[in-house]
Scaffold this motif. Structure first.
Motif, PDB file in Angstrom:
ATOM      1  N   HIS A 124      -4.131   4.683  -1.927  1.00 45.23           N
ATOM      2  CA  HIS A 124      -5.252   4.486  -2.113  1.00 45.23           C
ATOM      3  C   HIS A 124      -5.517   2.989  -1.576  1.00 45.23           C
ATOM      4  O   HIS A 124      -6.803   2.543  -1.490  1.00 45.23           O
ATOM      5  CB  HIS A 124      -5.884   4.503  -3.573  1.00 45.23           C
ATOM      6  CG  HIS A 124      -4.853   3.535  -4.520  1.00 45.23           C
ATOM      7  ND1 HIS A 124      -5.311   2.203  -4.688  1.00 45.23           N
ATOM      8  CD2 HIS A 124      -4.243   3.922  -5.541  1.00 45.23           C
ATOM      9  CE1 HIS A 124      -4.452   1.745  -5.696  1.00 45.23           C
ATOM     10  NE2 HIS A 124      -3.846   2.865  -6.230  1.00 45.23           N
ATOM     11  N   ARG A 125      -4.480   1.912  -1.129  1.00 52.97           N
ATOM     12  CA  ARG A 125      -4.711   0.754  -0.791  1.00 52.97           C
ATOM     13  C   ARG A 125      -5.252   0.789   0.678  1.00 52.97           C
ATOM     14  O   ARG A 125      -5.692  -0.243   1.200  1.00 52.97           O
ATOM     15  CB  ARG A 125      -3.491  -0.251  -0.894  1.00 52.97           C
ATOM     16  CG  ARG A 125      -3.255  -0.459  -2.280  1.00 52.97           C
ATOM     17  CD  ARG A 125      -4.469  -1.607  -2.761  1.00 52.97           C
ATOM     18  NE  ARG A 125      -4.476  -2.849  -2.119  1.00 52.97           N
ATOM     19  CZ  ARG A 125      -5.565  -3.652  -1.771  1.00 52.97           C
ATOM     20  NH1 ARG A 125      -6.478  -2.933  -2.158  1.00 52.97           N
ATOM     21  NH2 ARG A 125      -5.263  -4.684  -1.193  1.00 52.97           N
ATOM     22  N   GLY A 173       1.337  -3.037  -6.508  1.00 54.01           N
ATOM     23  CA  GLY A 173       1.306  -1.522  -6.303  1.00 54.01           C
ATOM     24  C   GLY A 173       0.514  -0.813  -7.590  1.00 54.01           C
ATOM     25  O   GLY A 173       0.405   0.234  -7.982  1.00 54.01           O
ATOM     26  N   GLY A 174      -0.286  -1.517  -8.216  1.00 53.15           N
ATOM     27  CA  GLY A 174      -1.048  -1.080  -9.158  1.00 53.15           C
ATOM     28  C   GLY A 174      -2.573  -0.610  -8.848  1.00 53.15           C
ATOM     29  O   GLY A 174      -2.679  -0.493  -7.608  1.00 53.15           O
ATOM     30  N   GLY A 175      -3.471  -0.693  -9.791  1.00 45.83           N
ATOM     31  CA  GLY A 175      -4.979  -0.191  -9.444  1.00 45.83           C
ATOM     32  C   GLY A 175      -5.090   1.175  -9.592  1.00 45.83           C
ATOM     33  O   GLY A 175      -4.130   2.261  -9.561  1.00 45.83           O
ATOM     34  N   SER A 208       1.746   3.467   3.116  1.00 49.39           N
ATOM     35  CA  SER A 208       2.269   3.531   1.729  1.00 49.39           C
ATOM     36  C   SER A 208       3.752   3.746   2.057  1.00 49.39           C
ATOM     37  O   SER A 208       4.572   2.881   1.374  1.00 49.39           O
ATOM     38  CB  SER A 208       1.938   4.793   1.095  1.00 49.39           C
ATOM     39  OG  SER A 208       2.598   4.877  -0.379  1.00 49.39           O
ATOM     40  N   ALA A 209       4.278   4.770   2.936  1.00 49.26           N
ATOM     41  CA  ALA A 209       5.785   4.543   3.358  1.00 49.26           C
ATOM     42  C   ALA A 209       6.352   3.303   3.724  1.00 49.26           C
ATOM     43  O   ALA A 209       7.485   3.020   3.204  1.00 49.26           O
ATOM     44  CB  ALA A 209       5.875   5.696   4.159  1.00 49.26           C
ATOM     45  N   LEU A 210       5.694   2.484   4.594  1.00 48.58           N
ATOM     46  CA  LEU A 210       6.054   1.466   5.100  1.00 48.58           C
ATOM     47  C   LEU A 210       6.011   0.016   4.266  1.00 48.58           C
ATOM     48  O   LEU A 210       6.875  -0.765   4.136  1.00 48.58           O
ATOM     49  CB  LEU A 210       5.321   0.900   6.326  1.00 48.58           C
ATOM     50  CG  LEU A 210       5.420   1.918   7.480  1.00 48.58           C
ATOM     51  CD1 LEU A 210       4.503   1.452   8.375  1.00 48.58           C
ATOM     52  CD2 LEU A 210       6.958   1.829   8.195  1.00 48.58           C
ATOM     53  N   THR A 211       5.227   0.125   3.152  1.00 51.61           N
ATOM     54  CA  THR A 211       4.886  -1.149   2.495  1.00 51.61           C
ATOM     55  C   THR A 211       5.299  -1.042   0.907  1.00 51.61           C
ATOM     56  O   THR A 211       5.656  -1.625   0.176  1.00 51.61           O
ATOM     57  CB  THR A 211       3.507  -1.464   2.421  1.00 51.61           C
ATOM     58  OG1 THR A 211       2.644  -0.370   1.908  1.00 51.61           O
ATOM     59  CG2 THR A 211       3.057  -1.608   3.668  1.00 51.61           C
TER      60      THR A 211
END
Length: 406
Positions: A344-345, A389-391, A336-339
């Motif tokens: 949750h992805r 970034g949704g979902g 999450s921090a990198l992308t």
């Protein structure tokens, strides 16, 4: 819209029948060679998917019926030790599988028994089913899988690698040896996977909407099996070795290389009333050339599953299934921090409760409820918001499927 859908389904059926007729026409010479047996089988399966959040196989938040599997297969023994078989398959699964009709497999199989038939060696050639894990060989047939959906941590149904894992064009050597209550088997496949279907290029490169082709040496796939008491106990090890050249189709993206090692350990116990199954594996991938610096990553997949045979035609299933995009980052914090994508992805944890009922001979209905934390194995084709970034991290899913076989 309704007429158009009916027209598409009618066309698909015609194409399936056409494939079978074509396969049957290749059987004709067998009659001249004195073939002793021919068989024709098939199945028709229709699914329904409802999800509270996110989407699977179409607009599932409204209830989707975009999940259909239809297959017809034919086989003929051309010579005492030579068999030919083929299957045409029609499959749709929302936007994650829009290929429709396909030649699932078409192979020649020559086998030779020796040592008083306690050992057998053989070779298969053509479009051959990939020997991978416990369920891959027949995963399109619900009659051979315990639930509507197989564990998604191992048997990807929504990600782009699915079709490349189903069957490949090449050859396979195999052998089996039985001694008392023990049986040993081994298979080695050298083949070209179907990289040009199902979004495999995007999956293997990790580039959104990647254009180009995947070439290189054929894939090496091996599987070793030990069985005790005719399948009461089963131990299995599978390994996939890919060494791929990515030839980019875009001037903005250079070409490069992809190397993948995928080991999978499988075990199963089949008692009179219950079965216990578990599989564990990981995908070790290295990408270079088309990314600024070489990238290495190791995923992690495992599940534990129990089946209880309530009656001869009733089976209940309980399963826990977990997948991590990065084995060293199980909660997705680093990813999450990198992308910039939500945590949750990068993981998915799925608890499944289900049942199967063969209510009439050759008719089956299966139902299952899933509670899922994470979205790692969901398709962005059905969920475009995931790429932005949704979902939703926590979601529930109900699946139903009815099937007829002949």
């Amino acid at each position: 819209m309704g007429r158009r859908n009916k027209g598409c389904r009618f066309t698909a059926w015609v194409r399936v029948i056409g494939t079978v007729l074509f396969a049957g026409s290749t059987d004709l010479p067998a009659l001249d060679l004195g073939s002793t047996d021919r068989q024709l089988h098939g199945f028709v399966s229709q699914g329904f998917v409802y999800t509270t959040k996110n989407q699977l196989f179409g607009e599932s938040r409204k209830g989707s019926v975009d999940f259909t599997e239809v297959g017809v297969n034919a086989s003929a023994r051309l010579l005492p030790n030579l068999r030919m078989s083929a299957q045409g398959l029609y499959r749709r699964a929302g936007n994650s599988d829009t290929q429709g009709l396909r030649l699932d497999f078409a192979q020649l199989d020559y086998s030779l028994p020796f040592l008083d038939s306690s050992a057998t060696a053989g070779v298969r050639a053509g479009r051959v089913k990939v020997p991978f894990g416990l369920y891959n060989d027949t995963r399109d047939v619900i009659w051979t899988r315990p639930t509507v959906l197989l564990p998604q941590s191992v048997y990807f149904d929504t990600l782009g690698l699915r079709q490349a894992m189903i069957a490949a064009d090449g050859g396979e050597l195999y052998g089996r040896y039985s001694f008392g209550e023990h049986s040993f088997g081994a298979e080695l496949m050298v083949a070209e996977p179907q990289y040009d279907t199902g979004g495999a290029t995007t999956f293997l490169t990790g580039l959104p909407n990647a254009t180009g082709s995947l070439t290189g040496r054929p894939a090496l796939i091996g599987r070793a099996v030990y069985e005790w008491m005719g399948g009461r106990g089963r131990l299995m090890f599978t390994a996939v070795d890919l060494d791929i050249e990515f030839k980019s189709g875009s001037a903005a993206v250079p070409s490069g290389k992809i190397a993948v090692i995928y080991p999978l350990f499988s075990m199963q116990y089949n008692g009179e009333l219950f079965s216990l199954t578990s599989e564990y594996g990981w995908i070790d991938s290295r990408r270079s050339g088309f990314v600024p610096t070489p990238l290495s990553n190791t995923t992690e997949s495992f599940y534990v599953q129990g089946e209880y045979r309530v009656a001869s035609n009733w089976t209940a299933v309980l399963r826990y299934d977990e997948f991590h995009v990065n084995r060293d980052d199980p909660n997705g914090k680093t990813g999450s921090a990198l992308t910039g994508l939500p945590r949750h992805r990068f993981y998915a944890k799925d608890v499944t409760v289900g049942a199967r009922w063969e209510f009439v001979r050759d008719w089956l209905i299966a139902a299952e409820y899933h509670h899922i934390d994470g979205t790692a194995w969901l398709s962005t084709e059905d969920n475009p918001s995931l790429a932005r970034g949704g979902g939703s991290a926590d979601w529930d899913m109900l699946t139903l499927m009815m099937s007829y076989r002949f």
